[in-house]
Design a protein around this motif. Structure first.
Motif, PDB file in Angstrom:
ATOM      1  N   UNK A   1      63.594  26.310-107.214  1.00  0.00           N
ATOM      2  CA  UNK A   1      62.628  25.314-106.743  1.00  0.00           C
ATOM      3  C   UNK A   1      62.798  25.039-105.255  1.00  0.00           C
ATOM      4  N   UNK A   2      61.722  24.639-104.641  1.00  0.00           N
ATOM      5  CA  UNK A   2      61.720  24.146-103.269  1.00  0.00           C
ATOM      6  C   UNK A   2      60.698  23.024-103.176  1.00  0.00           C
ATOM      7  N   UNK A   3      60.928  22.116-102.249  1.00  0.00           N
ATOM      8  CA  UNK A   3      59.920  21.101-101.961  1.00  0.00           C
ATOM      9  C   UNK A   3      59.559  21.174-100.491  1.00  0.00           C
ATOM     10  N   UNK A   4      58.292  21.431-100.237  1.00  0.00           N
ATOM     11  CA  UNK A   4      57.780  21.452 -98.882  1.00  0.00           C
ATOM     12  C   UNK A   4      57.252  20.068 -98.507  1.00  0.00           C
ATOM     13  N   UNK A   5      57.414  19.740 -97.237  1.00  0.00           N
ATOM     14  CA  UNK A   5      56.887  18.481 -96.716  1.00  0.00           C
ATOM     15  C   UNK A   5      56.009  18.775 -95.513  1.00  0.00           C
ATOM     16  N   UNK A   6      55.021  17.942 -95.317  1.00  0.00           N
ATOM     17  CA  UNK A   6      54.140  18.048 -94.150  1.00  0.00           C
ATOM     18  C   UNK A   6      53.917  16.637 -93.625  1.00  0.00           C
ATOM     19  N   UNK A   7      54.425  16.389 -92.430  1.00  0.00           N
ATOM     20  CA  UNK A   7      54.302  15.066 -91.824  1.00  0.00           C
ATOM     21  C   UNK A   7      53.180  15.091 -90.805  1.00  0.00           C
ATOM     22  N   UNK A   8      52.324  14.088 -90.870  1.00  0.00           N
ATOM     23  CA  UNK A   8      51.177  13.995 -89.976  1.00  0.00           C
ATOM     24  C   UNK A   8      51.388  12.894 -88.945  1.00  0.00           C
ATOM     25  N   UNK A   9      50.931  13.150 -87.742  1.00  0.00           N
ATOM     26  CA  UNK A   9      50.945  12.119 -86.710  1.00  0.00           C
ATOM     27  C   UNK A   9      49.691  11.272 -86.868  1.00  0.00           C
ATOM     28  N   UNK A  10      49.628  10.156 -86.190  1.00  0.00           N
ATOM     29  CA  UNK A  10      48.427   9.336 -86.205  1.00  0.00           C
ATOM     30  C   UNK A  10      48.458   8.266 -87.267  1.00  0.00           C
ATOM     31  N   UNK A  11      47.504   7.342 -87.175  1.00  0.00           N
ATOM     32  CA  UNK A  11      47.496   6.166 -88.042  1.00  0.00           C
ATOM     33  C   UNK A  11      46.491   6.266 -89.173  1.00  0.00           C
ATOM     34  N   UNK A  12      45.735   7.366 -89.228  1.00  0.00           N
ATOM     35  CA  UNK A  12      44.636   7.422 -90.189  1.00  0.00           C
ATOM     36  C   UNK A  12      44.885   8.444 -91.284  1.00  0.00           C
ATOM     37  N   UNK A  13      46.137   8.762 -91.536  1.00  0.00           N
ATOM     38  CA  UNK A  13      46.465   9.776 -92.528  1.00  0.00           C
ATOM     39  C   UNK A  13      45.843   9.464 -93.879  1.00  0.00           C
ATOM     40  N   UNK A  14      45.759   8.214 -94.215  1.00  0.00           N
ATOM     41  CA  UNK A  14      45.226   7.823 -95.524  1.00  0.00           C
ATOM     42  C   UNK A  14      43.755   8.143 -95.689  1.00  0.00           C
ATOM     43  N   UNK A  15      43.078   8.563 -94.621  1.00  0.00           N
ATOM     44  CA  UNK A  15      41.672   8.955 -94.717  1.00  0.00           C
ATOM     45  C   UNK A  15      41.491  10.463 -94.807  1.00  0.00           C
ATOM     46  N   UNK A  16      42.618  11.189 -94.842  1.00  0.00           N
ATOM     47  CA  UNK A  16      42.549  12.646 -94.786  1.00  0.00           C
ATOM     48  C   UNK A  16      42.790  13.295 -96.146  1.00  0.00           C
ATOM     49  N   UNK A  17      41.885  14.206 -96.503  1.00  0.00           N
ATOM     50  CA  UNK A  17      42.173  15.126 -97.590  1.00  0.00           C
ATOM     51  C   UNK A  17      43.143  16.164 -97.056  1.00  0.00           C
ATOM     52  N   UNK A  18      44.101  16.545 -97.897  1.00  0.00           N
ATOM     53  CA  UNK A  18      45.152  17.466 -97.452  1.00  0.00           C
ATOM     54  C   UNK A  18      45.269  18.639 -98.415  1.00  0.00           C
ATOM     55  N   UNK A  19      45.763  19.742 -97.904  1.00  0.00           N
ATOM     56  CA  UNK A  19      45.901  20.934 -98.740  1.00  0.00           C
ATOM     57  C   UNK A  19      47.058  21.787 -98.262  1.00  0.00           C
ATOM     58  N   UNK A  20      47.465  22.672 -99.141  1.00  0.00           N
ATOM     59  CA  UNK A  20      48.439  23.713 -98.814  1.00  0.00           C
ATOM     60  C   UNK A  20      47.760  25.071 -99.018  1.00  0.00           C
ATOM     61  N   UNK A  21      47.961  25.928 -98.036  1.00  0.00           N
ATOM     62  CA  UNK A  21      47.538  27.316 -98.132  1.00  0.00           C
ATOM     63  C   UNK A  21      48.771  28.184 -97.915  1.00  0.00           C
ATOM     64  N   UNK A  22      48.654  29.452 -98.261  1.00  0.00           N
ATOM     65  CA  UNK A  22      49.756  30.365 -98.000  1.00  0.00           C
ATOM     66  C   UNK A  22      49.204  31.736 -97.617  1.00  0.00           C
TER      67      UNK A  22
ATOM     68  N   UNK B   1      51.340  18.929-106.064  1.00  0.00           N
ATOM     69  CA  UNK B   1      51.056  18.334-104.757  1.00  0.00           C
ATOM     70  C   UNK B   1      51.057  16.822-104.895  1.00  0.00           C
ATOM     71  N   UNK B   2      51.588  16.158-103.890  1.00  0.00           N
ATOM     72  CA  UNK B   2      51.609  14.701-103.899  1.00  0.00           C
ATOM     73  C   UNK B   2      51.590  14.216-102.456  1.00  0.00           C
ATOM     74  N   UNK B   3      51.414  12.923-102.283  1.00  0.00           N
ATOM     75  CA  UNK B   3      51.404  12.375-100.923  1.00  0.00           C
ATOM     76  C   UNK B   3      51.936  10.961-100.932  1.00  0.00           C
ATOM     77  N   UNK B   4      52.475  10.579 -99.797  1.00  0.00           N
ATOM     78  CA  UNK B   4      52.934   9.205 -99.561  1.00  0.00           C
ATOM     79  C   UNK B   4      52.256   8.749 -98.279  1.00  0.00           C
ATOM     80  N   UNK B   5      51.187   7.985 -98.422  1.00  0.00           N
ATOM     81  CA  UNK B   5      50.432   7.582 -97.232  1.00  0.00           C
ATOM     82  C   UNK B   5      51.233   6.627 -96.347  1.00  0.00           C
ATOM     83  N   UNK B   6      52.179   5.932 -96.914  1.00  0.00           N
ATOM     84  CA  UNK B   6      53.025   5.059 -96.110  1.00  0.00           C
ATOM     85  C   UNK B   6      53.948   5.835 -95.189  1.00  0.00           C
ATOM     86  N   UNK B   7      54.216   7.093 -95.562  1.00  0.00           N
ATOM     87  CA  UNK B   7      55.090   7.945 -94.749  1.00  0.00           C
ATOM     88  C   UNK B   7      54.307   9.049 -94.042  1.00  0.00           C
TER      89      UNK B   7
END
Length: 128
Positions: free
Chosen positions: A17-38, A70-76
């Motif tokens: 197993x592995x867990x990938x993380x993606x951290x976004x800059x900015x204050x409006x992350x909670x308005x963004x749809x997010x995805x993973x591609x490979x 896939x999951x997200x933490x909008x606070x982070x």
């Protein structure tokens, strides 16, 4: 402008197993749809998973359904990809992507062209 930075890639034995993380800059992350591609060597980029801005809607490629979450933490300002039961064919560079969009989304979730922002990628290698 949003900047995305992935981490968590590495080398793992098949079945691991592995867990990938993606951290976004900015204050409006909670308005963004997010995805993973490979993208694997010599292959086209492919959709892996997507999550709506609030986290209520999640979508997966058939090839990873039941193994990846896939999951997200909008606070982070972070989106995650938990990858279990990894296979050799999961080896690829994994990129996160985002676009300002709220609520559910249709077939565009699979379309790399629909997303506005991309991270630089993180390498996942699976060995047997």
């Amino acid at each position: 402008q949003v900047q995305l930075v992935e981490s968590g890639g590495g080398s793992v034995q098949a079945g691991g197993s592995l867990r990938l993380s993606c951290v976004a800059s900015g204050r409006t992350f909670s308005r963004y749809a997010m995805a993973w591609f490979r993208q694997a060597p010599g292959k086209e980029r492919e959709f892996v998973a997507a999550i709506s801005s609030g986290g209520s809607y999640k979508y997966y490629a058939d090839s990873v359904k039941g193994r990846f979450t896939i999951s997200r933490d909008n606070g982070k300002n972070t989106v995650y990809l938990q990858m279990n039961s990894l296979k050799a064919e999961d080896r690829a560079v994994y990129n996160c992507a985002g676009r300002e969009h709220q609520g559910s989304f249709g077939s565009s979730r699979n379309d790399a062209e629909w997303y506005e922002y991309w991270g630089q990628g993180t390498q996942v290698t699976v060995f047997s």
